[in-house]
Motif scaffolding. Structure first.
Motif, PDB file in Angstrom:
ATOM      1  N   UNK A  69       0.829  -1.202   0.000  1.00 45.47           N
ATOM      2  CA  UNK A  69       0.000   0.000   0.000  1.00 45.47           C
ATOM      3  C   UNK A  69       0.867   1.256   0.000  1.00 45.47           C
ATOM      4  N   UNK A  70       2.013   1.199   0.651  1.00 42.19           N
ATOM      5  CA  UNK A  70       2.898   2.363   0.672  1.00 42.19           C
ATOM      6  C   UNK A  70       3.334   2.789  -0.712  1.00 42.19           C
ATOM      7  N   UNK A  71       3.647   1.837  -1.577  1.00 44.35           N
ATOM      8  CA  UNK A  71       4.059   2.175  -2.937  1.00 44.35           C
ATOM      9  C   UNK A  71       2.916   2.828  -3.713  1.00 44.35           C
ATOM     10  N   UNK A  72       1.683   2.426  -3.437  1.00 50.18           N
ATOM     11  CA  UNK A  72       0.530   3.032  -4.106  1.00 50.18           C
ATOM     12  C   UNK A  72       0.352   4.472  -3.663  1.00 50.18           C
ATOM     13  N   UNK A  73       0.452   4.714  -2.362  1.00 46.78           N
ATOM     14  CA  UNK A  73       0.152   6.039  -1.819  1.00 46.78           C
ATOM     15  C   UNK A  73       1.179   7.080  -2.210  1.00 46.78           C
ATOM     16  N   UNK A  74       2.401   6.671  -2.496  1.00 42.39           N
ATOM     17  CA  UNK A  74       3.443   7.642  -2.819  1.00 42.39           C
ATOM     18  C   UNK A  74       3.041   8.541  -3.980  1.00 42.39           C
ATOM     19  N   UNK A  75       2.217   8.074  -4.900  1.00 39.99           N
ATOM     20  CA  UNK A  75       1.887   8.830  -6.111  1.00 39.99           C
ATOM     21  C   UNK A  75       0.638   9.695  -5.963  1.00 39.99           C
ATOM     22  N   UNK A  76       0.113   9.834  -4.760  1.00 44.84           N
ATOM     23  CA  UNK A  76      -1.165  10.515  -4.597  1.00 44.84           C
ATOM     24  C   UNK A  76      -0.975  11.961  -4.124  1.00 44.84           C
ATOM     25  N   UNK A  77      -1.998  12.799  -4.333  1.00 40.51           N
ATOM     26  CA  UNK A  77      -1.875  14.225  -3.993  1.00 40.51           C
ATOM     27  C   UNK A  77      -1.581  14.455  -2.515  1.00 40.51           C
ATOM     28  N   UNK A  78      -0.569  15.257  -2.236  1.00 37.11           N
ATOM     29  CA  UNK A  78      -0.258  15.656  -0.872  1.00 37.11           C
ATOM     30  C   UNK A  78       0.342  14.590  -0.002  1.00 37.11           C
ATOM     31  N   UNK A 131      -1.132  11.458  10.716  1.00 36.23           N
ATOM     32  CA  UNK A 131      -1.918  10.700   9.735  1.00 36.23           C
ATOM     33  C   UNK A 131      -2.503   9.458  10.388  1.00 36.23           C
ATOM     34  N   UNK A 132      -3.778   9.213  10.159  1.00 33.15           N
ATOM     35  CA  UNK A 132      -4.462   8.053  10.715  1.00 33.15           C
ATOM     36  C   UNK A 132      -4.640   6.986   9.636  1.00 33.15           C
ATOM     37  N   UNK A 133      -4.339   5.738   9.978  1.00 31.39           N
ATOM     38  CA  UNK A 133      -4.500   4.610   9.065  1.00 31.39           C
ATOM     39  C   UNK A 133      -5.614   3.716   9.593  1.00 31.39           C
ATOM     40  N   UNK A 134      -6.596   3.449   8.737  1.00 32.49           N
ATOM     41  CA  UNK A 134      -7.699   2.554   9.081  1.00 32.49           C
ATOM     42  C   UNK A 134      -7.703   1.355   8.139  1.00 32.49           C
ATOM     43  N   UNK A 135      -8.154   0.230   8.634  1.00 33.05           N
ATOM     44  CA  UNK A 135      -8.410  -0.953   7.802  1.00 33.05           C
ATOM     45  C   UNK A 135      -9.885  -1.287   7.953  1.00 33.05           C
ATOM     46  N   UNK A 136     -10.611  -1.201   6.846  1.00 34.99           N
ATOM     47  CA  UNK A 136     -12.070  -1.376   6.866  1.00 34.99           C
ATOM     48  C   UNK A 136     -12.730  -0.454   7.892  1.00 34.99           C
ATOM     49  N   UNK A 153      -0.417  -1.345  16.155  1.00 31.85           N
ATOM     50  CA  UNK A 153       0.917  -1.596  15.628  1.00 31.85           C
ATOM     51  C   UNK A 153       1.927  -1.273  16.715  1.00 31.85           C
ATOM     52  N   UNK A 154       3.194  -1.549  16.443  1.00 31.93           N
ATOM     53  CA  UNK A 154       4.211  -1.403  17.471  1.00 31.93           C
ATOM     54  C   UNK A 154       4.723   0.002  17.670  1.00 31.93           C
ATOM     55  N   UNK A 155       4.435   0.928  16.754  1.00 29.86           N
ATOM     56  CA  UNK A 155       4.998   2.264  16.826  1.00 29.86           C
ATOM     57  C   UNK A 155       4.490   3.071  18.005  1.00 29.86           C
ATOM     58  N   UNK A 156       5.382   3.862  18.600  1.00 30.76           N
ATOM     59  CA  UNK A 156       5.003   4.705  19.725  1.00 30.76           C
ATOM     60  C   UNK A 156       4.135   5.879  19.290  1.00 30.76           C
ATOM     61  N   UNK A 157       4.205   6.265  18.007  1.00 32.68           N
ATOM     62  CA  UNK A 157       3.461   7.410  17.503  1.00 32.68           C
ATOM     63  C   UNK A 157       2.049   7.058  17.046  1.00 32.68           C
ATOM     64  N   UNK A 158       1.575   5.847  17.372  1.00 31.28           N
ATOM     65  CA  UNK A 158       0.242   5.371  16.977  1.00 31.28           C
ATOM     66  C   UNK A 158       0.118   5.206  15.464  1.00 31.28           C
ATOM     67  N   UNK A 159       1.235   5.178  14.766  1.00 31.81           N
ATOM     68  CA  UNK A 159       1.212   5.026  13.321  1.00 31.81           C
ATOM     69  C   UNK A 159       1.093   3.560  12.944  1.00 31.81           C
ATOM     70  N   UNK A 160       0.756   3.322  11.698  1.00 33.07           N
ATOM     71  CA  UNK A 160       0.728   1.968  11.161  1.00 33.07           C
ATOM     72  C   UNK A 160       1.594   1.952   9.910  1.00 33.07           C
ATOM     73  N   UNK A 161       2.521   1.022   9.842  1.00 29.50           N
ATOM     74  CA  UNK A 161       3.437   0.939   8.708  1.00 29.50           C
ATOM     75  C   UNK A 161       2.722   0.262   7.536  1.00 29.50           C
ATOM     76  N   UNK A 162       2.414   1.060   6.519  1.00 30.13           N
ATOM     77  CA  UNK A 162       1.576   0.563   5.429  1.00 30.13           C
ATOM     78  C   UNK A 162       2.323  -0.381   4.496  1.00 30.13           C
ATOM     79  N   UNK A 163       3.639  -0.516   4.638  1.00 31.95           N
ATOM     80  CA  UNK A 163       4.336  -1.481   3.792  1.00 31.95           C
ATOM     81  C   UNK A 163       4.038  -2.910   4.213  1.00 31.95           C
ATOM     82  N   UNK A 164       3.346  -3.082   5.343  1.00 29.89           N
ATOM     83  CA  UNK A 164       2.987  -4.427   5.811  1.00 29.89           C
ATOM     84  C   UNK A 164       1.787  -4.991   5.061  1.00 29.89           C
ATOM     85  N   UNK A 165       1.028  -4.154   4.350  1.00 25.49           N
ATOM     86  CA  UNK A 165      -0.194  -4.618   3.701  1.00 25.49           C
ATOM     87  C   UNK A 165       0.069  -4.822   2.214  1.00 25.49           C
TER      88      UNK A 165
END
Length: 788
Positions: free
Chosen positions: A105-114, A137-142, A148-160
């Motif tokens: 998913x990370x590779x997909x998002x790189x090309x999007x606005x902003x 930035x907030x990441x939702x699934x469905x 996720x393990x990050x302290x910043x409440x982030x989700x690493x989108x390269x996992x999907x």
């Protein structure tokens, strides 16, 4: 392609809409819903008249069929959705996802606005909407957050992996039905759904780089519907390689190298993913859904780092000490996340329904790291020629063992109803119980001249537990004001209770309630022109380890202050305004969007150093230091080009101009948010050759550099990062009606991350500068897809 399109707000949380009886078609016509929209294929020609005035032709449908087949997705025109929806959202459909053979998913998002992606070059794992740090930035699934393990409440989108994904929504200003933790915006990743008829797809991908041998993956998609029961099996295994070369050098005020570091890193990742979905229509009014999810990433990293440190005599400038070190790093990490979720949907009446959902999800992360350092230290005399004075060998072994567990139980209850003809009301309740635990043990021992016992170096905030319980209540009304005006108003209340326990068993409790209103207005100026205006309040909750009651005792000086947690830390809040205009043309084959945004950020969290008169020591802690602003402009366009004599060519692009202001608490200077670039842009094209049964294209990402100022250990660190541009390309062939072959190349420019850091003392005097270079490799691959 990267086109800002719109969907009804409830689609982002996957809430089913009310389906009126056939005797009330006027209600559905006035405020359409996503599941009710059934659109025909669009004409490939550029036309000036409206869609309804233009009949389709067989040739148009034939041209559209030449493009990549999309498995499991109904044919929907997202430009048409953009025109009909009451709120604005960017949608990425499966054609956009599959065309360039993106892996994650990370590779997909790189090309999007902003969108800016953080992390090492080539990995694309941390999403930074509007160029802000990843915690905004907030990441939702469905429609729900995934731990996720990050302290910043982030989700690493390269996992999907993209093989699981139905579509992706980028939500800039949320409605009341969506979680408010997205100051910069929200990414909602919608997984594939159970089909209405049989679908099957097997895809095999092979990839290679310049130094790493072949690697790849396989994904399977199979589903069908038998009577009132439908199911989908979506699973995949893929390997990712990320070799890197790193170089760092620190120079003193005389421009002499005091430290030089070279590192070669090999990182291998194995992703295993399973996302089945089962839907059973129990009766004409009741539907049961079960959709578990399993994601596992196993990562192995081996690196060799050569470090040279030098010191010089003053004022002669002769070499005083030379330390040569070789550091070998072996790190193994496993992240396992899973979700068991289900829902019951019941139609209460012709104009009302409800949805009850329950899920339990958990993420476990384990990491073992061994760092072996061997070195030789030479000291020299302060004399001509710097004769050798002494030589000694050094050696250490540093071990880290870390485990993180994050578990959550979540229940939801939503009611949708239409009390009046032009109103659609949603009322919802969400409750969650979350437990998070971290335990990181660090030891260090000397190996030269003799092996010594291991000494524990665990930091005070490396062990903690957090209980976070939350109750959310929301109400939203979608109102049609005449034929051209739609108003979506809502209010969301979020109540949070936290209990944090540090490694020494000290405990602190905190609670708070926020009210987050939202208002979205849509005006259809002309049949193909839409104006939008929206406002929403969002929040950014603190890092997990920021409000742990800990103290890490240093020297207590301005240069080495004690580091402490802040249990009284408040969340940041933001009021965001957005306005824009959207224009479509050519039988919905072209679209243009222009959107402006402005956000006021209150109670911004930053690290601050203060003197504590009670203990006469300097202390560094996260604090709510003041306010900030974020603003900018987004422009995107997509069009086919028969006016150029190339009806099979599609051009697309977007550019986002980004700005922000925050007052530096030390210098009182106005600066930008950390690492935010001035703009980000994407350009690309797609060309179809019908007679050959192929299409090809490329996309070019432009990310300029930035300057960042940060207070660190009592000093000011100024970082200037150069721009990073990247290029991807693809070529797809239809070998048979059910077989497709794709060739692709990623990171064809071999993107390099280049940083220059300058350190100033507490009085503003230059101390040293540092250059950093990190390069990722090009990737080439082939993909074969078979619909059996």
């Amino acid at each position: 392609m990267s086109v800002a399109v719109a969907v009804p707000p409830v689609s982002a949380v996957e809430t089913e809409k009310v389906t009126p009886k056939a005797t009330q078609p006027q209600i559905n016509d006035q405020i359409p819903h996503l599941k009710d929209i059934q659109l025909p294929p669009t004409n490939a020609q550029l036309l000036t008249q409206d869609t309804e005035d233009t009949p389709e032709t067989p040739e148009a449908n034939q041209d559209a069929d030449i493009e990549l087949d999309v498995i499991g997705t109904p044919l929907v025109n997202f430009i048409e959705e953009r025109q009909q929806s009451p709120t604005g959202v960017i949608i990425l459909d499966q054609k956009e996802i599959q065309r360039f053979n993106y892996r994650t998913v990370g590779e997909v998002l790189r090309r999007q606005p902003g969108v800016v992606l953080g992390g090492p070059p080539g990995e694309d794992k941390d999403v930074r909407l509007l160029g802000l740090p990843k915690e905004y930035t907030q990441i939702l699934i469905n429609g729900q957050r995934f731990p996720d393990g990050g302290e910043n409440r982030e989700f690493k989108v390269d996992r999907i992996p993209v093989s699981l994904v139905e579509r992706i929504e980028i939500i800039s200003n949320p409605t009341a039905t969506q979680n408010s933790q997205g100051v910069a915006g929200t990414i909602n990743i919608i997984l594939k759904k159970a089909p209405d008829s049989r679908i099957s797809d097997l895809t095999i991908t092979g990839t290679t780089s310049e130094t790493v041998g072949p690697f790849g993956g396989v994904s399977l998609l199979y589903g069908d519907k038998q009577g009132d029961f439908s199911y989908l099996i979506s699973a995949g295994v893929q390997q990712r390689e990320a070799p890197k070369d790193k170089f760092k050098q620190t120079l003193d005020i005389q421009n002499r190298p005091t430290q030089t570091e070279r590192e070669n890193e090999d990182k291998s990742q194995l992703d295993i993913s399973i996302a089945p979905r089962f839907v059973w229509r129990v009766s004409s009014r009741d539907t049961l859904t079960f959709d578990p999810l399993f994601l596992q990433t196993e990562e192995e990293k081996d690196a060799t780092r050569n470090v040279n440190n030098q010191r010089f005599f003053a004022p002669s400038g002769r070499l005083q000490e030379l330390q040569e070190q070789t550091v070998k790093i072996d790190e193994d990490k496993t992240i396992t996340g899973w979700r068991l979720g289900g829902s019951w949907e019941r139609q209460l009446s012709a104009t009302a329904d409800m949805k009850l959902g329950l899920l339990f999800q958990s993420t476990d992360e384990t990491k073992d790291k061994v760092e072996i350092t061997e070195g030789i230290t030479n000291t020299f005399r302060n004399a001509a020629g710097s004769p050798l004075n002494q030589r000694r060998n050094t050696g250490t072994i540093k071990r880290e063992s870390e485990t993180k567990t994050d578990e959550e139980l979540l229940g939801t209850l939503t009611f949708n109803f239409q009390p009046w003809e032009n109103h659609k009301i949603i009322v919802g309740f969400e409750g969650s119980l979350r437990d998070r635990e971290k335990k990181k043990i660090t030891t260090e021992q000397q190996t030269v001249p003799t092996l010594t016992p291991a000494v524990e170096r665990t930091a005070p905030k490396d062990i903690y537990t957090i209980e976070e319980n939350q109750l959310n209540v929301f109400i939203q009304d979608e109102i049609r004001l005449g034929e051209k005006h739609t108003l979506t108003a809502g209010l969301r209340m979020e109540m949070v209770d936290n209990k944090a326990t540090a490694g020494d068993s000290s405990t602190i409790e905190q609670s708070g309630t926020t009210f987050n209103p939202s208002l979205h207005y849509k005006y259809r100026v002309f049949p193909t022109t839409v104006f939008r205006l929206s406002a929403a309040r969002t929040i950014r909750r603190p890092k997990f380890d920021d409000f742990i009651p800990f103290r890490d005792t240093k020297n207590g000086t301005l240069l080495q202050p004690d580091v402490i947690g802040n249990p009284l830390l408040k969340p940041e809040t933001s009021l965001g305004l957005e306005t824009g205009i959207e224009q479509s043309w050519g039988n919905n084959t072209g679209a243009f969007g222009l959107n402006a945004f402005y956000r006021w950020v209150d109670d911004k969290i930053e690290n601050e150093v203060n003197f504590n008169p009670e203990n006469n020591r300097f202390e560094q802690s996260p604090r709510n230091v003041g306010d900030g602003k974020v603003y900018g402009l987004r422009l995107d366009v997509q069009t086919r080009t028969p006016f150029l004599g190339l009806p099979n060519l599609t051009l697309f692009g977007n550019v986002s101009f980004l700005g922000s202001e925050v007052e530096d608490q030390r210098t009182r200077e106005i600066r930008r948010f950390k690492e935010q670039p001035a703009y980000v842009a994407n350009l690309g094209f797609d060309y179809v050759i019908p007679e050959w049964g192929m299409n090809f294209g490329l996309t070019y990402n432009i990310l300029p550099g930035f300057e960042n100022r940060e207070l660190k250990d009592g000093k000011t660190e100024v970082t200037k990062q150069a721009g990073e541009n990247s290029l991807d390309a693809y070529m797809a062939f239809r070998l048979a009606d059910n077989v497709q072959l794709s060739l692709f190349g990623k990171n064809l420019l071999a993107a390099e991350r280049s940083k220059d850091r300058t350190v100033f003392s507490s009085t503003g005097v230059f101390e040293n500068s540092r250059i950093e270079r990190e390069t990722a490799e090009r990737l080439y691959g082939i993909s074969l897809s078979w619909q059996f």
